[in-house]
Design a protein around this motif. Structure first.
Motif, short mmCIF file in Angstrom:
data_model
loop_
_atom_site.label_atom_id
_atom_site.label_comp_id
_atom_site.label_asym_id
_atom_site.label_seq_id
_atom_site.Cartn_x
_atom_site.Cartn_y
_atom_site.Cartn_z
N ALA A 167 0.85 -1.19 0.00
CA ALA A 167 0.00 0.00 0.00
C ALA A 167 0.88 1.24 0.00
CB ALA A 167 -0.90 -0.01 1.24
N ILE A 217 5.24 4.58 1.83
CA ILE A 217 4.65 3.38 2.43
C ILE A 217 4.54 3.51 3.94
CG2 ILE A 217 5.32 1.79 0.59
CD1 ILE A 217 7.73 0.99 2.37
N GLY A 230 7.98 5.92 10.48
CA GLY A 230 7.77 4.50 10.18
C GLY A 230 6.36 4.04 10.47
N ARG A 274 14.06 -6.16 7.47
CA ARG A 274 14.20 -6.30 8.92
C ARG A 274 13.37 -5.26 9.68
NH1 ARG A 274 17.71 -8.98 12.58
NH2 ARG A 274 16.77 -8.63 14.61
N THR A 317 10.54 -3.80 8.81
CA THR A 317 9.13 -4.17 8.74
C THR A 317 8.87 -5.39 9.61
OG1 THR A 317 8.98 -3.29 6.52
CG2 THR A 317 7.28 -4.86 7.15
N GLN A 347 8.86 -4.44 13.27
CA GLN A 347 7.62 -3.72 13.61
C GLN A 347 6.47 -4.71 13.80
OE1 GLN A 347 5.85 -0.93 10.83
NE2 GLN A 347 7.26 0.66 11.53
N MET A 396 15.11 -10.26 5.35
CA MET A 396 16.37 -9.70 4.85
C MET A 396 17.02 -8.93 6.00
SD MET A 396 16.43 -10.21 1.49
CE MET A 396 17.43 -8.88 0.84
N THR A 397 18.18 -9.38 6.44
CA THR A 397 18.85 -8.72 7.56
C THR A 397 20.31 -9.12 7.61
OG1 THR A 397 18.77 -8.32 9.95
CG2 THR A 397 18.20 -10.56 9.22
N HIS A 398 21.11 -8.22 8.16
CA HIS A 398 22.52 -8.53 8.39
C HIS A 398 22.74 -9.01 9.82
CE1 HIS A 398 22.48 -5.54 5.05
NE2 HIS A 398 23.36 -6.37 4.56
N ARG A 399 21.65 -9.09 10.60
CA ARG A 399 21.79 -9.45 12.02
C ARG A 399 21.00 -10.72 12.33
NH1 ARG A 399 18.78 -5.06 14.33
NH2 ARG A 399 18.03 -4.66 12.23
N GLY A 438 9.78 -3.32 3.57
CA GLY A 438 9.56 -2.05 2.90
C GLY A 438 10.46 -1.79 1.70
N GLY A 439 10.51 -0.51 1.37
CA GLY A 439 11.19 -0.09 0.16
C GLY A 439 12.66 -0.50 0.10
N GLU A 440 13.35 -0.41 1.24
CA GLU A 440 14.80 -0.70 1.25
C GLU A 440 15.07 -2.15 0.85
OE1 GLU A 440 17.39 1.23 1.72
OE2 GLU A 440 16.20 3.04 2.07
N SER A 441 14.25 -3.05 1.31
CA SER A 441 14.51 -4.47 1.02
C SER A 441 13.96 -4.88 -0.34
CB SER A 441 13.94 -5.36 2.12
OG SER A 441 12.59 -5.04 2.36
N1 LIG Z 1 2.50 0.46 3.29
C1 LIG Z 1 2.78 -0.83 3.30
O1 LIG Z 1 2.06 -1.66 2.73
C2 LIG Z 1 4.04 -1.28 3.96
C3 LIG Z 1 4.56 -2.57 3.69
C4 LIG Z 1 5.76 -2.95 4.28
C5 LIG Z 1 6.43 -2.07 5.12
N2 LIG Z 1 5.89 -0.84 5.38
C6 LIG Z 1 6.59 0.10 6.26
O2 LIG Z 1 7.88 0.33 5.73
C7 LIG Z 1 8.74 0.70 6.80
C8 LIG Z 1 10.08 0.00 6.68
O3 LIG Z 1 10.56 0.12 5.36
P1 LIG Z 1 12.11 0.38 5.09
O4 LIG Z 1 12.27 0.49 3.63
O5 LIG Z 1 12.56 1.53 5.94
O6 LIG Z 1 12.82 -0.91 5.72
P2 LIG Z 1 12.70 -2.49 5.43
O7 LIG Z 1 12.83 -2.77 3.99
O8 LIG Z 1 11.53 -3.05 6.16
O9 LIG Z 1 13.99 -3.01 6.22
C9 LIG Z 1 15.26 -2.51 5.86
C10 LIG Z 1 16.29 -3.41 6.51
O10 LIG Z 1 16.28 -4.68 5.88
C11 LIG Z 1 17.60 -5.19 5.84
N3 LIG Z 1 18.02 -5.33 4.44
C12 LIG Z 1 17.60 -4.62 3.36
N4 LIG Z 1 18.23 -5.03 2.26
C13 LIG Z 1 19.05 -6.04 2.64
C14 LIG Z 1 19.99 -6.87 1.97
N5 LIG Z 1 20.21 -6.75 0.64
N6 LIG Z 1 20.66 -7.81 2.69
C15 LIG Z 1 20.44 -7.94 4.02
N7 LIG Z 1 19.59 -7.16 4.71
C16 LIG Z 1 18.92 -6.23 4.03
C17 LIG Z 1 18.48 -4.19 6.57
O11 LIG Z 1 18.44 -4.59 7.94
P3 LIG Z 1 19.75 -4.71 8.89
O12 LIG Z 1 19.55 -3.65 9.90
O13 LIG Z 1 19.68 -6.07 9.47
O14 LIG Z 1 20.96 -4.47 8.04
C18 LIG Z 1 17.71 -2.90 6.39
O15 LIG Z 1 17.98 -1.92 7.36
C19 LIG Z 1 8.05 0.33 8.08
O16 LIG Z 1 7.68 1.53 8.71
C20 LIG Z 1 6.83 -0.46 7.63
O17 LIG Z 1 5.72 -0.25 8.46
C21 LIG Z 1 4.73 -0.44 4.82
#
Ligand SMILES: NC(=O)c1ccc[n+]([C@@H]2O[C@H](COP(=O)([O-])OP(=O)(O)OC[C@H]3O[C@@H](n4cnc5c(N)ncnc54)[C@H](OP(=O)(O)O)[C@@H]3O)[C@@H](O)[C@H]2O)c1
Length: 182
Positions: free
Chosen positions: A9, A16, A21, A50, A52, A55, A72-75, A115-118
């Motif tokens: 969404a 997102i 967050g 990680r 998401t 959370q 997806m996480t490094h930890r 989320g977007g990062e992963s």
């Molecule tokens: N609107 C929606 O439908 C929706 C859906 C999903 C999420 N969300 C929101 O999105 C937010 C989070 O999104 P985000 O983009 O900030 O973070 P994210 O993608 O949830 O998490 C990012 C973390 O994932 C790990 N990661 C990412 N790429 C990696 C890789 N190539 N290898 C290993 N680990 C990897 C890293 O964790 P490490 O710290 O372990 O390195 C990184 O800090 C939350 O607030 C959530 O509520 C919304």
């Protein structure tokens, strides 16, 4: 063919989550028309970032209704995480190939949940077969983007499906030209 599907969404201005967050802005828009469980039944494995995952974990949710879970996480994951949830860091092409092999013949797909990062590494490797985006009629102004700026662009997307819900959500499915099941 097992697809890698982003199902997410997004606010009208591309976020997102809000800057903290938070996703409470989604709450007024949950409705039966969305049919999350119908979607979940089509999924055999879910990949979370990680942030998401942590959370959701704080709320006691692991989304295991949509197949097995990879984070997806490094930890390392906390020890109280349910068995079978896998932590992954490495080449996403290897992960995608392994999950596709596991799901071969099941008719189920892989949900890249965000989320977007992963999502970025899958996107960079051109592995996303379908972007299923629910556009929420809200302008957040700022927040966490679905498409972080370092991600590549996508050209030539085809709209495969679109649906307007009674509460103003627009569901759109985009596929790159190479993907699709007939
Ligand atoms: N609107 C929606 O439908 C929706 C859906 C999903 C999420 N969300 C929101 O999105 C937010 C989070 O999104 P985000 O983009 O900030 O973070 P994210 O993608 O949830 O998490 C990012 C973390 O994932 C790990 N990661 C990412 N790429 C990696 C890789 N190539 N290898 C290993 N680990 C990897 C890293 O964790 P490490 O710290 O372990 O390195 C990184 O800090 C939350 O607030 C959530 O509520 C919304």
């Amino acid at each position: 063919m097992t697809l890698l599907r982003v199902y997410i969404a997004m606010s009208l201005d591309g976020y997102i989550a809000d800057s903290a967050g938070g996703v409470d802005w989604l709450n007024p828009y949950f409705c039966p028309e969305i049919d999350f469980m119908g979607f979940a039944k089509t999924i055999g494995a879910t990949v979370w970032g990680r942030k998401t995952f942590d959370q959701a974990r704080q709320r006691g949710e692991y989304h295991q209704e949509s197949g097995r879970v990879v984070v997806m996480t490094h930890r390392p994951l906390p020890q109280d995480v349910p068995a079978g949830i896998e932590a992954f860091a490495g080449d996403v092409r290897e992960l995608a190939a392994r999950l596709k092999q596991e799901l071969a013949g099941t008719g189920k797909d892989i949900w890249i949940g965000g989320g977007g990062e992963s999502i970025v590494p899958f996107h960079e490797a051109r592995l996303i077969d379908r972007w299923e985006i629910s556009i929420i009629p809200v302008l957040l102004g700022e927040g966490l983007p679905l498409f972080p700026k370092r991600g590549p662009g996508v050209e030539g997307l085809t709209v495969k499906r679109h649906r307007a819900l009674s509460n103003g959500i627009i569901e759109v499915h985009y596929e790159p030209a190479r993907a699709g099941r007939g």
